[in-house]
Design a protein around this motif. Structure first.
Motif, PDB file in Angstrom:
ATOM      1  N   GLY A 195       0.813  -1.213   0.000  1.00  8.70           N
ATOM      2  CA  GLY A 195       0.000   0.000   0.000  1.00  8.70           C
ATOM      3  C   GLY A 195       0.844   1.259   0.000  1.00  8.70           C
ATOM      4  O   GLY A 195       0.534   2.243  -0.683  1.00  8.70           O
ATOM      5  N   VAL A 196       1.931   1.248   0.771  1.00 10.38           N
ATOM      6  CA  VAL A 196       2.854   2.391   0.787  1.00 10.38           C
ATOM      7  C   VAL A 196       3.507   2.563  -0.573  1.00 10.38           C
ATOM      8  O   VAL A 196       3.633   3.690  -1.091  1.00 10.38           O
ATOM      9  CB  VAL A 196       3.925   2.185   1.886  1.00 10.38           C
ATOM     10  CG1 VAL A 196       5.079   3.170   1.703  1.00 10.38           C
ATOM     11  CG2 VAL A 196       3.307   2.348   3.268  1.00 10.38           C
ATOM     12  N   ASN A 197       3.924   1.469  -1.191  1.00 15.75           N
ATOM     13  CA  ASN A 197       4.620   1.528  -2.474  1.00 15.75           C
ATOM     14  C   ASN A 197       3.752   2.092  -3.585  1.00 15.75           C
ATOM     15  O   ASN A 197       4.247   2.802  -4.466  1.00 15.75           O
ATOM     16  CB  ASN A 197       5.126   0.143  -2.863  1.00 15.75           C
ATOM     17  CG  ASN A 197       6.468  -0.198  -2.266  1.00 15.75           C
ATOM     18  OD1 ASN A 197       7.479  -0.295  -2.966  1.00 15.75           O
ATOM     19  ND2 ASN A 197       6.520  -0.373  -0.954  1.00 15.75           N
ATOM     20  N   VAL A 198       2.461   1.753  -3.567  1.00 16.09           N
ATOM     21  CA  VAL A 198       1.578   2.194  -4.659  1.00 16.09           C
ATOM     22  C   VAL A 198       0.799   3.454  -4.309  1.00 16.09           C
ATOM     23  O   VAL A 198      -0.016   3.924  -5.107  1.00 16.09           O
ATOM     24  CB  VAL A 198       0.592   1.071  -5.052  1.00 16.09           C
ATOM     25  CG1 VAL A 198       1.344  -0.161  -5.521  1.00 16.09           C
ATOM     26  CG2 VAL A 198      -0.354   0.720  -3.905  1.00 16.09           C
ATOM     27  N   GLY A 199       1.050   4.017  -3.125  1.00 12.19           N
ATOM     28  CA  GLY A 199       0.416   5.277  -2.763  1.00 12.19           C
ATOM     29  C   GLY A 199      -0.939   5.157  -2.113  1.00 12.19           C
ATOM     30  O   GLY A 199      -1.656   6.159  -2.002  1.00 12.19           O
ATOM     31  N   LEU A 200      -1.323   3.971  -1.655  1.00 10.72           N
ATOM     32  CA  LEU A 200      -2.598   3.809  -0.953  1.00 10.72           C
ATOM     33  C   LEU A 200      -2.500   4.182   0.515  1.00 10.72           C
ATOM     34  O   LEU A 200      -3.510   4.481   1.147  1.00 10.72           O
ATOM     35  CB  LEU A 200      -3.079   2.363  -1.072  1.00 10.72           C
ATOM     36  CG  LEU A 200      -3.570   1.893  -2.439  1.00 10.72           C
ATOM     37  CD1 LEU A 200      -3.921   0.402  -2.392  1.00 10.72           C
ATOM     38  CD2 LEU A 200      -4.773   2.710  -2.888  1.00 10.72           C
ATOM     39  N   LEU A 201      -1.279   4.160   1.067  1.00  6.07           N
ATOM     40  CA  LEU A 201      -1.053   4.440   2.482  1.00  6.07           C
ATOM     41  C   LEU A 201       0.114   5.407   2.622  1.00  6.07           C
ATOM     42  O   LEU A 201       0.985   5.469   1.744  1.00  6.07           O
ATOM     43  CB  LEU A 201      -0.750   3.140   3.249  1.00  6.07           C
ATOM     44  CG  LEU A 201      -1.867   2.096   3.296  1.00  6.07           C
ATOM     45  CD1 LEU A 201      -1.343   0.794   3.904  1.00  6.07           C
ATOM     46  CD2 LEU A 201      -3.057   2.609   4.099  1.00  6.07           C
ATOM     47  N   PRO A 202       0.167   6.157   3.734  1.00  7.99           N
ATOM     48  CA  PRO A 202       1.300   7.061   3.958  1.00  7.99           C
ATOM     49  C   PRO A 202       2.620   6.299   4.033  1.00  7.99           C
ATOM     50  O   PRO A 202       2.656   5.140   4.462  1.00  7.99           O
ATOM     51  CB  PRO A 202       0.963   7.717   5.306  1.00  7.99           C
ATOM     52  CG  PRO A 202      -0.506   7.552   5.472  1.00  7.99           C
ATOM     53  CD  PRO A 202      -0.856   6.272   4.791  1.00  7.99           C
TER      54      PRO A 202
END
Length: 390
Positions: A334-341
């Protein structure tokens, strides 16, 4: 069919009766992780190009030793040790904070140097937490399902552990610990309104930690719009998104990625998934997600089989491991694809990091042990592997 015990020098006619979906998925992730760590790190130290690869191989080797050790210990023994192990984990978290003992890197104090190896106590705390919550659910099942106090007691100890981890600081591990514990308590039958109250409290606490911490707030705002400050707070996410964009459907080819060489920081650890996206494209990214889905599915499947066999501790442990691996993989991707901070958290079984690799391998070994005991039953479980002969 007859079952006999394998002896030294005797070649078994069949492999052990284990969950091949689980083992093959985990091995595939380990192998791909090694390849991608090599691809992402060979350029980092010009005079020692294989520095990270060699250390990663050592971690995998230690992980395999861990698999052999934990897979030979009956789960009954882990149940007896569960509470003691949790307090050992708390002690390890305290030792990290002792001046002169804990090792600091990038503004965080998370490691205890032991010769050439750095012990990360928060990683081991994940393992000990699963054992403790599973043991507690077995011992206090009626309290958990009928009493608010029975639900609150383990959470108090969890708050102590999370507080010690936040002092390091390590926001990502804290989130994984909370999510794993809450998921296990939910599966253990906690009253729904109590669970929702806990979720609300935990979310409020995490939001508070973000609001009252300038650097965490900066990460959240950068996540919402990384292009607003692409040279500073949004740099990591922007470069990761560029990597995925360059990969398109099938990637630019193994070793041909550009982002890892000049732009993407921590490409071999926190942002390994972005390297996979650039070099193998959407197809490679989805393949990795599928493999993690298989590992989590088999962990929960083993938990279901253990519950049917009346092995409640083993069932909770397997489900806890499934939650842990699934949640950590979800956060990292999620962090890598921009879904999470943006948050520093390794990709289980894949990212460079000795403690993470060793613990992930041990988790697979414990799942294999649980599956083995459930398949064989008490009368046939011993320290030695049983082979099936036609």
């Amino acid at each position: 069919m007859s079952r006999t015990q394998a002896t030294i020098g005797e070649a078994p006619s069949m492999l052990p009766d284990i969950d091949y979906w689980l083992v093959s998925s985990a091995v595939a992730l380990l192998g791909l992780g090694l390849v991608m760590v090599a691809s992402a790190s060979l350029h980092r130290i010009s005079d020692l190009p294989f520095y990270y690869v060699n250390r990663h191989l050592i971690a995998i080797g230690l992980g395999m030793i861990g698999v052999l050790l934990v897979s030979r210990i009956p789960m009954e023994q882990w149940e007896q040790w569960s509470t003691a192990l949790y307090f050992v984990g708390l002690l390890m978290l305290l030792l990290v904070l002792v001046p002169g003992l804990g090792r600091e890197a990038n503004g965080a104090t998370r490691w205890i140097p032991i010769g050439p190896f750095n012990l990360q106590s928060s990683e081991f705390m994940k393992l000990f937490l699963v054992f403790y919550i599973a043991g507690y659910l077995v011992r206090r099942q009626l309290e958990v399902t009928h009493s608010l106090w029975g639900f609150v007691k383990p959470m108090l100890l969890l708050v102590v552990a999370c507080s010690l981890i936040m002092i390091q600081p390590d926001f990502g591990t804290t989130a994984v610990l909370l999510a794993t514990a809450m998921g296990m308590l939910f599966l253990g039958g906690v009253v729904l309104w109590q669970f929702m109250l806990l979720v609300g409290t935990a979310c409020a606490a995490l939001v508070g930690l973000v609001i009252f911490s300038p650097y965490r707030m900066q990460r959240v705002t950068a996540f919402l719009d990384p292009w607003a400050d692409v040279e500073n707070s949004g740099y990591q996410l922007a470069q990761a998104l560029i990597a995925f964009g360059r990969g398109e459907w099938f990637g630019v080819g193994l070793g041909n990625g550009i982002q890892k060489q000049f732009y993407l920081p921590e490409a071999h650890t926190d942002f390994l998934m972005a390297v996979i996206g650039e070099e193998f494209g959407l197809v490679g990214t989805l393949a990795v997600i599928l493999l993690f889905g298989l590992v989590v599915w088999r962990a929960f499947r083993i938990g279901v089989l253990a519950e049917r066999a009346g092995r409640r501790f083993e069932s909770y442990v397997a489900q806890g491991f499934g939650l842990w691996v699934g949640m950590q993989a979800f956060i990292n991707i999620g962090v890598n694809v921009g879904l999470l901070p943006t948050k520093g958290l390794t990709l289980p079984l894949m990212s460079y990091g000795g403690n993470s690799i060793i613990l992930a391998c041990m988790v697979i070994g414990l799942l294999v042990r649980i599956d083995y005991e459930v398949r064989r039953g008490d009368s046939e479980v011993s320290g030695e592997v049983q082979w099936t002969h036609a």
